[in-house]
Design an enzyme around this catalytic site. Structure first.
Site, mmCIF file in Angstrom:
data_model
loop_
_atom_site.group_PDB
_atom_site.id
_atom_site.type_symbol
_atom_site.label_atom_id
_atom_site.label_comp_id
_atom_site.label_asym_id
_atom_site.label_seq_id
_atom_site.Cartn_x
_atom_site.Cartn_y
_atom_site.Cartn_z
ATOM 1 N N LYS A 1 1.873 112.197 104.800
ATOM 2 C CA LYS A 1 2.159 113.417 105.124
ATOM 3 C C LYS A 1 0.925 114.158 106.081
ATOM 4 C CE LYS A 1 3.245 115.458 101.154
ATOM 5 N NZ LYS A 1 3.304 114.176 100.355
ATOM 6 N N THR A 2 -0.185 114.089 105.439
ATOM 7 C CA THR A 2 -1.423 114.297 106.108
ATOM 8 C C THR A 2 -1.668 113.382 107.428
ATOM 9 O OG1 THR A 2 -2.181 114.715 104.021
ATOM 10 C CG2 THR A 2 -3.794 114.865 105.774
ATOM 11 N N ASP B 1 -1.931 121.648 102.705
ATOM 12 C CA ASP B 1 -1.448 120.859 101.610
ATOM 13 C C ASP B 1 -0.933 121.428 100.357
ATOM 14 O OD1 ASP B 1 -0.753 118.277 100.881
ATOM 15 O OD2 ASP B 1 -2.803 117.476 100.737
ATOM 16 N N THR C 1 4.739 118.397 97.642
ATOM 17 C CA THR C 1 5.313 117.073 96.796
ATOM 18 C C THR C 1 6.653 117.632 96.022
ATOM 19 O OG1 THR C 1 3.776 117.625 95.180
ATOM 20 C CG2 THR C 1 3.213 115.762 96.575
ATOM 21 N N ARG D 1 -0.548 104.516 100.315
ATOM 22 C CA ARG D 1 -1.820 104.818 99.675
ATOM 23 C C ARG D 1 -2.104 103.883 98.447
ATOM 24 N NH1 ARG D 1 -2.803 110.777 97.785
ATOM 25 N NH2 ARG D 1 -3.202 111.172 99.995
#
Ligand code: ADE
Length: 340
Positions: free
Chosen positions: A66-67, A111, A160, A220
């Protein structure tokens, strides 16, 4: 209970990893094709009109990118990006200082937006909708409202947990995209790309497949695993990642072929042995596992649901037949009735 590989938060090592491995354009970004296509149109149209793009909400499990997407959007818009998070904005003053320092066209990335405090969230509504900030000065009868004009900015919120976003906040985003878990071939491509950037050799496609299979369909995690396997191959091998070192490194980390760690397996075991397979509520489960409710909801549960090892029913979570099989336990036939 949650350990490094599944750790949902960005660790120091990830910050370094993310900045070296992070793709900086849509072309470099692997997977999430539908979202990329939609974003390309959104950005091109806004660029043609010479306007800022609508506010965007990105949802999806941690580590899915997302980032990274927010950085790419900023780059494609030729905009600056300011990064903060829900829990970091503690006071109205924090928000006011962030918003009043924005330039026209800037992107504000928030975030964990589901963790914004309620008063701050409400102050955001007019800021998002009308680009004004209402500040109350003073207290009691003499209190006054001061309205500050804000530049036209674009907010990108990431979460999330879409379920925890209030509908007034959700409705202020012009576009919402949900990032999915990645397909195995895409995770393989991501590992291959990262290995090239890190100058690590992977000697055959099978080794790549083994690492990707344990990466929880999450970039990740894939990048963290790549580093751990590289370490192992350097110490116990000749520095080149092969099938043997990949398998041995994962075994040492107690990560199985589905990417489950001991913490995930323990969670399933508790549902099965202590709660007869479920249904069990999230809070009761967290208490039994001595784990934070948020960690179960954010880290363990989404992937176990994705694998089909857990199911959600109105009365709580249940362990599926697949979970029993995976742990080598007998699935009682009367569990079938719980599904009905
Ligand atoms: N690294 C992390 N996420 C990625 C992605 N989606 N594509 C390419 N590299 C990545």
């Amino acid at each position: 209970m949650s350990r490094q590989i599944t750790e949902s938060k960005q660790l120091n090592e990830d910050r370094y990893l993310d900045s070296t491995l992070r793709p900086y354009s849509f072309d470099e970004y692997i997977g999430q094709d539908k979202i990329k296509d939609n974003l390309r149109i959104l950005i091109e149209a806004a660029n043609k009109r010479k306007e800022a793009i609508d506010h965007i909400l990105l949802s999806g499990s941690s580590g899915l990118g997302k980032t990274t997407l927010a950085h790419i959007i900023a780059k494609e818009m030729n905009s600056n990006i300011k990064i903060t998070s829900g829990p970091a904005i503690e006071k109205i003053g924090d928000l006011a200082s962030i918003l009043t320092n924005l330039q026209p066209g800037d992107i504000l990335f928030i975030d964990e937006i589901h963790r914004l405090n309620k008063t701050i969230e409400e102050t955001l509504y007019p800021a998002m909708e009308d680009f004004v900030l209402d500040i109350i000065i003073g207290k009691g009868p003499s209190a006054r409202t001061l309205q500050l004009e804000l530049p036209r900015f674009t907010m990108i919120g990431a979460t999330t947990r879409t379920g925890l976003i209030s509908s007034p906040l959700r409705s202020r985003f012009g576009a919402t995209y949900r990032l999915d878990f990645y397909q195995q071939p895409d995770i393989e491509k991501i590992i291959d790309r990262s290995a090239k950037i890190l100058k690590v050799s992977i000697d055959n496609p099978e080794a790549l497949r083994i690492i990707a299979q344990s990466a929880r369909q999450t970039p990740r995690v894939a990048n963290r695993l790549l580093k751990r396997v590289r370490d192992y191959s350097q110490v116990r091998g000749d520095g080149i990642i092969n099938q043997k070192t990949s398998q041995e490194a994962l075994k040492m980390l107690e990560i199985d072929q589905y990417g489950l760690e001991s913490a995930d397996r323990r969670l399933l075991e508790i549902i099965i042995t202590k709660f007869n397979g479920g249904p069990i509520g999230l809070h009761a489960l967290a208490a039994s596992c001595q784990e934070e409710t948020e960690t179960i909801a954010d880290v363990h549960e989404p992937y176990l649901l994705q694998l089909g090892f857990l199911d959600r029913t109105p009365r709580g979570r249940i362990a599926t037949k697949l979970a029993y099989n995976h742990l080598g336990l007998n699935y009682p036939e009367d569990n079938l009735n719980k599904l009905l």
